[in-house]
Design a protein around this motif. Structure first.
Motif, PDB file in Angstrom:
ATOM      1  N   GLU A 286       0.804  -1.220   0.000  1.00 63.61           N
ATOM      2  CA  GLU A 286       0.000   0.000   0.000  1.00 63.61           C
ATOM      3  C   GLU A 286       0.842   1.277   0.000  1.00 63.61           C
ATOM      4  O   GLU A 286       0.511   2.240  -0.689  1.00 63.61           O
ATOM      5  CB  GLU A 286      -0.924   0.023   1.229  1.00 63.61           C
ATOM      6  CG  GLU A 286      -2.013  -1.040   1.187  1.00 63.61           C
ATOM      7  CD  GLU A 286      -2.920  -0.948   2.388  1.00 63.61           C
ATOM      8  OE1 GLU A 286      -2.630  -0.111   3.288  1.00 63.61           O
ATOM      9  OE2 GLU A 286      -3.920  -1.676   2.453  1.00 63.61           O
ATOM     10  N   TYR A 287       1.911   1.304   0.784  1.00 65.07           N
ATOM     11  CA  TYR A 287       2.631   2.571   0.959  1.00 65.07           C
ATOM     12  C   TYR A 287       4.091   2.316   1.283  1.00 65.07           C
ATOM     13  O   TYR A 287       4.434   1.353   1.981  1.00 65.07           O
ATOM     14  CB  TYR A 287       1.992   3.390   2.092  1.00 65.07           C
ATOM     15  CG  TYR A 287       2.731   4.672   2.397  1.00 65.07           C
ATOM     16  CD1 TYR A 287       2.565   5.789   1.595  1.00 65.07           C
ATOM     17  CD2 TYR A 287       3.607   4.738   3.480  1.00 65.07           C
ATOM     18  CE1 TYR A 287       3.248   6.973   1.868  1.00 65.07           C
ATOM     19  CE2 TYR A 287       4.293   5.922   3.763  1.00 65.07           C
ATOM     20  CZ  TYR A 287       4.106   7.033   2.944  1.00 65.07           C
ATOM     21  OH  TYR A 287       4.790   8.179   3.212  1.00 65.07           O
TER      22      TYR A 287
ATOM     23  N   ARG B 284       9.861   5.700   1.394  1.00 61.61           N
ATOM     24  CA  ARG B 284      11.035   5.888   0.553  1.00 61.61           C
ATOM     25  C   ARG B 284      10.640   6.103  -0.915  1.00 61.61           C
ATOM     26  O   ARG B 284      11.201   6.959  -1.598  1.00 61.61           O
ATOM     27  CB  ARG B 284      11.960   4.675   0.670  1.00 61.61           C
ATOM     28  CG  ARG B 284      12.590   4.516   2.048  1.00 61.61           C
ATOM     29  CD  ARG B 284      13.487   3.305   2.099  1.00 61.61           C
ATOM     30  NE  ARG B 284      14.112   3.171   3.416  1.00 61.61           N
ATOM     31  CZ  ARG B 284      14.930   2.187   3.750  1.00 61.61           C
ATOM     32  NH1 ARG B 284      15.221   1.230   2.849  1.00 61.61           N
ATOM     33  NH2 ARG B 284      15.453   2.135   4.956  1.00 61.61           N
ATOM     34  N   LEU B 285       9.667   5.314  -1.371  1.00 64.91           N
ATOM     35  CA  LEU B 285       9.209   5.482  -2.756  1.00 64.91           C
ATOM     36  C   LEU B 285       8.520   6.832  -2.950  1.00 64.91           C
ATOM     37  O   LEU B 285       8.689   7.488  -3.979  1.00 64.91           O
ATOM     38  CB  LEU B 285       8.263   4.344  -3.143  1.00 64.91           C
ATOM     39  CG  LEU B 285       8.899   2.995  -3.448  1.00 64.91           C
ATOM     40  CD1 LEU B 285       7.829   1.961  -3.782  1.00 64.91           C
ATOM     41  CD2 LEU B 285       9.889   3.118  -4.602  1.00 64.91           C
ATOM     42  N   GLU B 286       7.720   7.242  -1.967  1.00 61.37           N
ATOM     43  CA  GLU B 286       7.057   8.544  -2.054  1.00 61.37           C
ATOM     44  C   GLU B 286       8.091   9.665  -2.128  1.00 61.37           C
ATOM     45  O   GLU B 286       7.949  10.613  -2.913  1.00 61.37           O
ATOM     46  CB  GLU B 286       6.143   8.742  -0.847  1.00 61.37           C
ATOM     47  CG  GLU B 286       4.870   7.926  -0.889  1.00 61.37           C
ATOM     48  CD  GLU B 286       3.901   8.421  -1.937  1.00 61.37           C
ATOM     49  OE1 GLU B 286       3.915   9.629  -2.257  1.00 61.37           O
ATOM     50  OE2 GLU B 286       3.126   7.592  -2.459  1.00 61.37           O
ATOM     51  N   LEU B 287       9.132   9.559  -1.298  1.00 61.08           N
ATOM     52  CA  LEU B 287      10.182  10.569  -1.316  1.00 61.08           C
ATOM     53  C   LEU B 287      10.871  10.609  -2.671  1.00 61.08           C
ATOM     54  O   LEU B 287      11.142  11.696  -3.216  1.00 61.08           O
ATOM     55  CB  LEU B 287      11.201  10.274  -0.214  1.00 61.08           C
ATOM     56  CG  LEU B 287      12.388  11.246  -0.114  1.00 61.08           C
ATOM     57  CD1 LEU B 287      11.887  12.648   0.211  1.00 61.08           C
ATOM     58  CD2 LEU B 287      13.383  10.764   0.937  1.00 61.08           C
TER      59      LEU B 287
END
Length: 291
Positions: free
Chosen positions: A76-77, A80-83
């Motif tokens: 789901e989340y 590190r990937l969001e950053l």
């Protein structure tokens, strides 16, 4: 080998159109603008190319036949990937914006070009559908033809006699608007002798497609000779001849005026300003009513 030759031929054909454009600069302003374009392109490619490669790599790794690929249906989340996802476009915007911001200040149209040569002032008037160039120090004028000395800054003052227009010499740089009742300023310089196309880049009516001019960059002696020849031929540009010139006409063949009335350019600007001033129109109406 055959496909490589076809690709090379196609590339040469596409680049052939750049011989008279912004990618073939002949002055310091156009060269600086090309550098900004290349820097921006390099920054964006540094993002686009890895993104394309990563997309292909993910598609290859997670193919149906690859049993080693981890299947994570409940993912789901990931902070590190969001950053990573948000930092890359943010960095791109900052870098490209920084390049544009620095370039916008370095290439301010009003900013004088550093040179030991004295700038040559030229007053430009966009007409329907032609260009008028006035040389106030030489006392001459030309239509649809701009002659400039090589290696000498040209200090332009530009206005329009009618509708808003746009002045552009791609190989010298800096497109700029001309507006009725207003004066815009531009500094350009040609570092190499040659003939460069100039044009209007803003639709201004029926004769817009023929609203072009040529820029001849010549040595100082040739420029002085052209000035002397212009001073000995043609008509004088005064209010009457200007009124005739200002009438709409298309595909006008270049010609020169041997003399120019003092402050004709200022008169063109002031006349347009008065015509656009509501208070002037009110005064004119009241004066007619009193008569």
């Amino acid at each position: 080998m055959r496909y490589g030759l076809v690709a090379l031929t196609l590339l040469c054909f596409l680049l052939g159109g750049c011989s008279e454009g912004v990618l073939n600069p002949k002055g310091p302003v156009a060269a600086a603008e090309r550098l900004i374009l290349f820097n921006s392109l390099g920054i964006m490619l540094a993002i686009v190319i890895p993104t394309i490669l990563a997309t292909l790599a993910v598609a290859f790794w997670f193919r149906a036949s690859n049993r080693r690929a981890a299947y994570l249906p409940d993912f789901e989340y990931s902070g590190r990937l969001e950053l990573l996802v948000w930092s890359i476009p943010a960095m791109t915007v900052l870098l490209v914006g920084g390049v544009a911001w620095v370039g916008a200040h370095d290439l301010d149209p009003r900013k004088a070009i550093s040179s030991t040569a004295k700038p040559v002032p030229v007053q430009v008037v966009s007409l329907d559908w032609k260009w008028l160039f006035i040389y106030p120090e030489q006392g001459i004028a030309s239509v649809n033809h701009l002659m400039v000395p090589v290696g000498t800054p040209i200090s332009f003052e530009l206005t329009s006699s009618t509708v808003m227009n746009s002045f552009f010499v791609p190989q010298l740089g800096s497109q700029i608007y001309t507006m009725s009742g207003m004066v815009t300023r531009l500094q350009l310089q040609a570092d190499h002798a040659g003939t460069y196309p100039g044009l209007s880049t803003m639709f201004s009516g029926e004769g817009f497609s023929d609203m072009r001019f040529t820029v001849d960059a010549v040595e100082s002696d040739d420029f002085a000779r052209w000035v002397r020849e212009a001073q000995e031929t043609g008509r004088a540009l005064d209010s009457e001849t200007y009124a005739e010139l200002a009438k709409p006409s298309q595909a006008v063949v270049p010609f020169t005026y041997r003399a120019v009335s003092a402050d004709l350019f200022g008169g063109i600007v002031n006349t347009a300003s008065a015509a656009d001033d509501p208070s002037q129109r009110i005064c004119s109406t009241s004066q007619r009513a009193e008569r």
